[in-house]
Design an enzyme around this catalytic site. Structure first.
Site, PDB file in Angstrom:
ATOM      1  N   HIS A   1       0.818  -1.215   0.000  1.00 34.54           N
ATOM      2  CA  HIS A   1       0.000   0.000   0.000  1.00 34.54           C
ATOM      3  C   HIS A   1       0.854   1.269   0.000  1.00 34.54           C
ATOM      4  O   HIS A   1       0.328   2.374  -0.093  1.00 34.54           O
ATOM      5  CB  HIS A   1      -0.964   0.016   1.202  1.00 34.54           C
ATOM      6  CG  HIS A   1      -0.278   0.296   2.496  1.00 34.54           C
ATOM      7  ND1 HIS A   1       0.428  -0.664   3.177  1.00 34.54           N
ATOM      8  CD2 HIS A   1      -0.173   1.432   3.211  1.00 34.54           C
ATOM      9  CE1 HIS A   1       0.937  -0.130   4.274  1.00 34.54           C
ATOM     10  NE2 HIS A   1       0.588   1.144   4.322  1.00 34.54           N
TER      11      HIS A   1
ATOM     12  N   HIS B   1       1.702   6.852  -0.425  1.00 37.40           N
ATOM     13  CA  HIS B   1       0.973   6.012   0.532  1.00 37.40           C
ATOM     14  C   HIS B   1      -0.479   5.922   0.054  1.00 37.40           C
ATOM     15  O   HIS B   1      -1.249   6.872   0.207  1.00 37.40           O
ATOM     16  CB  HIS B   1       1.059   6.635   1.931  1.00 37.40           C
ATOM     17  CG  HIS B   1       0.513   5.765   3.007  1.00 37.40           C
ATOM     18  ND1 HIS B   1      -0.834   5.587   3.202  1.00 37.40           N
ATOM     19  CD2 HIS B   1       1.141   5.035   3.952  1.00 37.40           C
ATOM     20  CE1 HIS B   1      -1.020   4.781   4.234  1.00 37.40           C
ATOM     21  NE2 HIS B   1       0.167   4.426   4.702  1.00 37.40           N
TER      22      HIS B   1
END
Length: 162
Positions: A68, A83
């Protein structure tokens, strides 16, 4: 006087968007660590396409094992953190497909991570993606741009190197 004429200009790094969507200010991120710029300065992107690409040629400094988040390092030393979503680590990699490993050399435009926007939203997480310079000491000045962005095309950060 000659000193002023021959004063060298510092190098500038143009960072294009690693995502297609809409770039907004970091203060719009619903997470104080990012909104308060505690992790670094940059922009946040509300993605409309689930593909994160390399914004420049570089080396993958780190990939979070759940795919992620990724840090890509430019040859200048600037490290850019992307992110995907907020608190998406809790998805334990579900909906994320990584295409790179830590240490890989990548080219601008190369796919780093693919992700399922609908799956992230269905799990109850914001998909807004902070894109920040994680090691601010490498940058003397920074300008951020906002609005509609296209991955690999639209400049979102212009950094004057320290």
């Amino acid at each position: 006087m000659l000193g002023k004429l021959f004063k060298s200009k510092k190098a500038t790094l143009e960072i294009v968007s690693p995502l297609t969507g809409k770039a907004v200010q970091l203060t719009e991120v619903p997470d104080e660590a990012f909104a308060g710029k505690h992790m670094g300065d940059g922009v946040a992107i509300e993605p409309t396409v689930g593909k994160l690409i390399a914004p420049f040629d570089g080396t993958i400094a780190h990939v979070i094992h759940t795919n992620h988040a990724v840090i890509i390092e430019h040859e200048s030393g600037v490290q850019l953190l992307a992110h995907i979503g907020i608190n998406t680590v809790a998805m334990q990699g579900e909906g994320f497909t990584g295409h790179v490993q830590t240490g890989d050399t990548v080219k601008a435009g190369q796919t780093l991570i693919e992700f399922d926007i609908d799956k992230i939203k269905a799990a109850g997480y914001p998909v807004i993606t902070p894109v920040i310079i994680a090691n601010g000491e490498t940058v003397a000045e920074m300008e951020t741009m906002f609005g509609d962005v296209k991955a690999g095309d639209t400049t979102v950060i212009r950094a004057v190197l320290a």
